[in-house]
Design an enzyme around this catalytic site. Structure first.
Site, PDB file in Angstrom:
ATOM      1  CG  HIS A  43      -3.213   1.237  -2.239  1.00 47.46           C
ATOM      2  ND1 HIS A  43      -1.855   1.096  -2.382  1.00 47.46           N
ATOM      3  CD2 HIS A  43      -3.771   0.512  -3.244  1.00 47.46           C
ATOM      4  CE1 HIS A  43      -1.600   0.307  -3.425  1.00 47.46           C
ATOM      5  NE2 HIS A  43      -2.734  -0.048  -3.973  1.00 47.46           N
ATOM      6  CD  GLN A  82      -5.845  -8.502 -10.717  1.00 48.30           C
ATOM      7  OE1 GLN A  82      -6.841  -8.759 -10.049  1.00 48.30           O
ATOM      8  NE2 GLN A  82      -5.358  -7.276 -10.802  1.00 48.30           N
ATOM      9  CG  LEU A 134      -1.871  -1.215   1.313  1.00 47.79           C
ATOM     10  CD1 LEU A 134      -2.770  -1.088   2.547  1.00 47.79           C
ATOM     11  CD2 LEU A 134      -2.724  -1.369   0.058  1.00 47.79           C
ATOM     12  N   GLY A 186      -9.395   3.635  -7.892  1.00 48.00           N
ATOM     13  CA  GLY A 186      -8.605   4.772  -8.345  1.00 48.00           C
ATOM     14  C   GLY A 186      -8.741   5.009  -9.840  1.00 48.00           C
TER      15      GLY A 186
HETATM   16  P1  AMP Z   1      -3.754  -2.125  -6.762  1.00 46.17           P
HETATM   17  O1  AMP Z   1      -3.350  -2.508  -5.372  1.00 46.17           O
HETATM   18  O2  AMP Z   1      -2.649  -1.559  -7.567  1.00 46.17           O
HETATM   19  O3  AMP Z   1      -4.544  -3.197  -7.451  1.00 46.17           O
HETATM   20  O4  AMP Z   1      -4.767  -0.913  -6.589  1.00 46.17           O
HETATM   21  C1  AMP Z   1      -5.860  -0.985  -5.716  1.00 46.17           C
HETATM   22  C2  AMP Z   1      -6.711   0.243  -5.916  1.00 46.17           C
HETATM   23  O5  AMP Z   1      -5.928   1.409  -5.645  1.00 46.17           O
HETATM   24  C3  AMP Z   1      -7.212   0.396  -7.361  1.00 46.17           C
HETATM   25  O6  AMP Z   1      -8.542   0.893  -7.329  1.00 46.17           O
HETATM   26  C4  AMP Z   1      -6.264   1.413  -7.928  1.00 46.17           C
HETATM   27  O7  AMP Z   1      -6.806   2.146  -9.004  1.00 46.17           O
HETATM   28  C5  AMP Z   1      -6.020   2.299  -6.734  1.00 46.17           C
HETATM   29  N1  AMP Z   1      -4.775   3.062  -6.899  1.00 46.17           N
HETATM   30  C6  AMP Z   1      -3.548   2.580  -7.226  1.00 46.17           C
HETATM   31  N2  AMP Z   1      -2.662   3.589  -7.341  1.00 46.17           N
HETATM   32  C7  AMP Z   1      -3.346   4.732  -7.109  1.00 46.17           C
HETATM   33  C8  AMP Z   1      -3.002   6.120  -7.082  1.00 46.17           C
HETATM   34  N3  AMP Z   1      -1.763   6.537  -7.350  1.00 46.17           N
HETATM   35  N4  AMP Z   1      -3.963   7.015  -6.798  1.00 46.17           N
HETATM   36  C9  AMP Z   1      -5.239   6.616  -6.528  1.00 46.17           C
HETATM   37  N5  AMP Z   1      -5.626   5.326  -6.523  1.00 46.17           N
HETATM   38  C10 AMP Z   1      -4.704   4.396  -6.797  1.00 46.17           C
END
Ligand code: AMP
Length: 288
Positions: free
Chosen positions: A46, A70, A42, A156
């Site tokens: 996140h 995925q 995280l 995000g």
């Molecule tokens: P991930 O752990 O990369 O699968 O991301 C989990 C959630 O966090 C997803 O909805 C992503 O779009 C969001 N997320 C990842 N990076 C960012 C960021 N820099 N800003 C905002 N949300 C993010």
């Protein structure tokens, strides 16, 4: 562990049954639930989703699950960064109240014959480059939503195509959850925060910024509708390669909802890119 043991506790749950019990405790107290699905490692991006849930009055429930379905066979599933204790600490600081960190067997017990496929908006951008990716995402997000049964789920805009896929899935299947898209959190210099940024060497970290700069440039250039999106995007792809990127998978301007490529901007649009820098695949996008 019960969710209401201590007003500020983070309940760590590993099974669907415990997740449902913890959520039910908050529901009995009249609270609404906000789910934040993640793959862990995280960062502030996140955390902003957890804050988004708190701001809307929801009890934040974060899931941490590196979803194998995925990832493609040649992708970074085994190398994907994992830091469970660090993640729990960050979630405690962010006032998250439940973290669901299931095993693979808990998420996919026995033979799984059911998947969720969203057509059309997965035909372009990352869809053809990562076969099976969005089916893996749509299926695991469906499962997480049905396990937690939140009022809202937070995603995000950083993963813009994923956000549109999930919005569409929820709409088409009449799932009773509100999907909230949250702005991309960036480093001070503009680089979009990503768990994969930790793969970057110091030199690559400097080069990575080129993607954000070119997104800003293209968004500015095509905004008035008079400049060709294809020409502006082609110039940006060249600039990325000159700036040290090894492969530009796409750099394009698309309709903000259908994700179809645009020749001229006439309504809500998104400039969106994916490119490889060494062993790291970076994606980012901006509203036009
Ligand atoms: P991930 O752990 O990369 O699968 O991301 C989990 C959630 O966090 C997803 O909805 C992503 O779009 C969001 N997320 C990842 N990076 C960012 C960021 N820099 N800003 C905002 N949300 C993010």
């Amino acid at each position: 562990m019960t969710a209401s043991a201590n007003a500020n506790d983070l309940a760590i749950v590993r099974t669907v049954a415990d997740l449902r019990r913890a959520v039910a405790d908050f529901r009995k107290a009249g609270r609404t639930i906000g789910l934040v699905p993640t793959m862990g490692a995280l960062h502030e991006g996140h955390v902003s989703l957890v804050k988004g849930a708190l701001d809307r009055g929801d009890v934040p429930v974060t899931s941490i699950f590196v979803n194998p379905t995925q990832f493609g066979p040649k992708e970074d599933f085994s190398a994907y960064p994992r830091d469970e204790q660090g993640d729990f600490d960050k979630l405690r600081d962010a006032q998250c109240r439940i973290v669901f960190a299931p095993s693979k067997d808990e998420m996919y017990p026995g033979e799984q014959l059911t998947t969720v496929t969203v057509a059309g908006i997965t035909d372009g951008l990352c869809g053809p480059l990562r076969p099976g990716h969005f089916q893996g995402v749509a299926t695991v997000v469906s499962k997480l939503l049905l396990m937690a049964m939140p009022d809202r789920a937070y995603f995000g805009e950083k993963d813009y195509q994923q956000l549109q896929v999930i919005k569409r899935m929820v709409r088409d299947l009449a799932m009773p959850f509100e999907i909230v898209g949250m702005p991309t959190v960036r480093e001070k210099d503009g680089l979009a925060m990503s768990s994969r940024n930790r793969y970057l060497s110091a030199e690559e970290r400097t080069q990575a910024l080129c993607m954000y700069r070119q997104l800003v440039k293209v968004a500015d250039t095509v905004r008035d509708g008079r400049t060709s999106c294809a020409e502006a995007s082609a110039a940006a792809s060249r600039a990325l390669r000159d700036g040290g990127f090894d492969i530009v998978e796409y750099f394009t301007v698309v309709d903000a909802e259908s994700l179809k490529p645009l020749e001229r901007v006439t309504g809500p649009a998104r400039v969106i890119a994916a490119a490889r820098l060494g062993r790291t695949r970076l994606i980012d996008n901006l509203a036009v």
